[in-house]
Scaffold this motif. Structure first.
Motif, PDB file in Angstrom:
ATOM      1  N   ALA A  80       0.721  -1.101  -0.117  1.00  0.00           N
ATOM      2  CA  ALA A  80       0.110  -0.005  -0.199  1.00  0.00           C
ATOM      3  C   ALA A  80       0.896   1.396  -0.122  1.00  0.00           C
ATOM      4  N   VAL A  81       1.849   1.305   0.856  1.00  0.00           N
ATOM      5  CA  VAL A  81       2.756   2.652   0.898  1.00  0.00           C
ATOM      6  C   VAL A  81       3.703   2.808  -0.197  1.00  0.00           C
ATOM      7  N   ALA A  87       2.702   5.761  -7.543  1.00  0.00           N
ATOM      8  CA  ALA A  87       1.572   6.161  -8.080  1.00  0.00           C
ATOM      9  C   ALA A  87       1.355   7.696  -7.982  1.00  0.00           C
ATOM     10  N   THR A  88       1.922   8.263  -6.647  1.00  0.00           N
ATOM     11  CA  THR A  88       1.987  10.019  -6.571  1.00  0.00           C
ATOM     12  C   THR A  88       3.093  10.474  -7.204  1.00  0.00           C
ATOM     13  N   LEU A 198      -3.779   9.659  -2.984  1.00  0.00           N
ATOM     14  CA  LEU A 198      -2.909   8.870  -2.464  1.00  0.00           C
ATOM     15  C   LEU A 198      -3.700   7.641  -1.703  1.00  0.00           C
ATOM     16  N   SER A 199      -4.447   8.290  -0.917  1.00  0.00           N
ATOM     17  CA  SER A 199      -5.274   7.409   0.024  1.00  0.00           C
ATOM     18  C   SER A 199      -6.134   6.365  -0.676  1.00  0.00           C
ATOM     19  N   TRP A 200      -6.701   6.535  -1.805  1.00  0.00           N
ATOM     20  CA  TRP A 200      -7.516   5.837  -2.819  1.00  0.00           C
ATOM     21  C   TRP A 200      -6.546   4.912  -3.462  1.00  0.00           C
ATOM     22  N   SER A 201      -5.261   5.247  -3.984  1.00  0.00           N
ATOM     23  CA  SER A 201      -4.440   4.543  -4.740  1.00  0.00           C
ATOM     24  C   SER A 201      -3.767   3.674  -3.596  1.00  0.00           C
ATOM     25  N   MET A 202      -3.785   3.849  -2.404  1.00  0.00           N
ATOM     26  CA  MET A 202      -3.418   2.859  -1.601  1.00  0.00           C
ATOM     27  C   MET A 202      -4.547   1.755  -1.335  1.00  0.00           C
ATOM     28  N   ALA A 203      -5.750   1.908  -1.231  1.00  0.00           N
ATOM     29  CA  ALA A 203      -7.008   1.129  -1.085  1.00  0.00           C
ATOM     30  C   ALA A 203      -6.851   0.340  -2.415  1.00  0.00           C
ATOM     31  N   LEU A 261     -11.290   6.798   4.224  1.00  0.00           N
ATOM     32  CA  LEU A 261     -10.278   8.077   4.655  1.00  0.00           C
ATOM     33  C   LEU A 261     -10.156   8.873   3.435  1.00  0.00           C
ATOM     34  N   GLY A 262     -10.021   8.633   2.208  1.00  0.00           N
ATOM     35  CA  GLY A 262      -9.985   9.171   1.303  1.00  0.00           C
ATOM     36  C   GLY A 262     -11.105  10.239   1.233  1.00  0.00           C
ATOM     37  N   ASP A 263     -12.274   9.742   1.262  1.00  0.00           N
ATOM     38  CA  ASP A 263     -13.502  10.597   1.088  1.00  0.00           C
ATOM     39  C   ASP A 263     -13.483  11.674   2.109  1.00  0.00           C
ATOM     40  N   ALA A 264     -12.848  11.361   3.410  1.00  0.00           N
ATOM     41  CA  ALA A 264     -13.044  12.123   4.452  1.00  0.00           C
ATOM     42  C   ALA A 264     -12.060  13.135   4.272  1.00  0.00           C
ATOM     43  N   LEU A 265     -10.747  12.819   3.698  1.00  0.00           N
ATOM     44  CA  LEU A 265      -9.754  13.755   3.362  1.00  0.00           C
ATOM     45  C   LEU A 265     -10.298  14.641   2.256  1.00  0.00           C
ATOM     46  N   ARG A 266     -10.987  14.383   1.473  1.00  0.00           N
ATOM     47  CA  ARG A 266     -11.578  15.305   0.359  1.00  0.00           C
ATOM     48  C   ARG A 266     -12.465  16.208   1.050  1.00  0.00           C
ATOM     49  N   GLU A 267     -13.302  15.708   1.949  1.00  0.00           N
ATOM     50  CA  GLU A 267     -13.931  16.903   2.717  1.00  0.00           C
ATOM     51  C   GLU A 267     -13.290  17.598   3.713  1.00  0.00           C
TER      52      GLU A 267
END
Length: 289
Positions: A80-81, A87-88, A198-203, A261-267
């Motif tokens: 994941a990391v 990816a980033t 980054l969060s979404w690509s890790m998932a 977490l990615g959705d929450a980060l977007r918000e």
């Protein structure tokens, strides 16, 4: 860093962050301790039900499932990391080329991204693994590059938007190069976009690694992996369904937590979407007759 405070005030984001941190802690703990040796097979302890010595039971070779899950978390965190960072990096490079260079290069990069994004990432990873053999690093690079193209497509528009801002035009007029502008102004102001991606690509990397290992194209058989464990236990799902439940829950919880977490980060990184915060309203001066 106000978005960190906003993230913590979002219940879903807080819960997802706690789960992700717990998985990371388990991976670190497994480096020095597991209840049993995950590679040790005990013929006298085959298919034991959950009990005090074996909290999640054992598999068909007598290995402790909890120990296997703890050891497999190392693979999950590593993939994941590393895949997320690859990816980033790929996304930043392609987005910068597509936003800051001359028009012919920008158009060429846009065509390249459109071509690469049409190929399924898992299919490319399977083809590379078939040629080079099953390896975690093959998964990391293939998944990282594949999802880096998706990041580039999203981030390119954001970089171009910030690049037209007045402070960037002023910095360019002062003599700064594109590299200096990218480092000092563009990346800091578009960092939330890359953090969310980054969060979404890790998932996606966790799910891709589990799927590839399940199909035999991911981690080698000597490496503990949740996908590989799920593949080994699925043949006995009718007789011992509980043993298959644990790796499935681990994969599901990790992927869901990273996505949430990615959705929450977007918000949290967008003040207009942050809960409990009002949008700033324009001040209208009073007209005195």
């Amino acid at each position: 860093m106000r978005w960190l405070g906003r993230l913590w005030r979002i219940p879903v984001g807080r819960a997802a962050a706690v789960v992700v941190v717990m998985i990371g802690v388990v991976a670190l703990v497994s480096l020095v301790w597991t209840p049993f040796d995950p590679r040790h097979a005990d013929a006298y302890a085959r298919w034991l039900t959950p009990s005090w010595p074996h909290l999640l039971g054992t598999d068909g070779t007598g290995r402790d499932i909890l120990s296997l899950l703890m050891a497999g978390s190392r693979v999950t965190v590593l993939v994941a990391v590393c895949a997320g960072l690859v990816a980033t990096a790929v996304g930043v490079l392609l987005a910068a080329l597509g936003a800051l260079t001359a028009r012919p290069i920008r158009e060429s990069v846009a065509v390249l991204v459109d071509i690469l994004i049409a190929f399924p990432v898992l299919l490319i990873a399977m083809m590379i693994s078939a040629v080079w053999g099953g390896s975690l690093w093959v998964v990391v690079w293939s998944v990282g590059i594949g999802y880096g193209v998706n990041i580039a497509r999203v981030a390119r528009a954001e970089l171009r938007r910030v690049n037209r801002a007045d402070f960037v035009l002023a910095a360019r007029a002062s003599g700064l190069t594109n590299g200096q502008i990218l480092a000092r102004h563009l990346l800091p102001n578009t960092a939330p976009v890359f953090i969310v991606q980054l969060s979404w690509s890790m998932a996606a990397a966790v799910l891709a690694e589990a799927g590839l290992s399940y199909l035999g194209f991911g981690a080698p058989v000597t490496t503990p992996s949740w996908g590989l464990l799920l593949s080994e236990l699925q043949d006995y799902i009718a007789v011992h369904p509980l043993s298959v439940l644990w790796p499935g829950l681990a994969i599901t919880a990790t992927v869901f937590s990273l996505n949430l977490l990615g959705d929450a980060l977007r918000e949290a990184t967008d003040p207009t979407l942050a809960r409990g915060e009002r949008r700033p309203q324009a001040h209208v001066p009073e007209v005195v007759a």
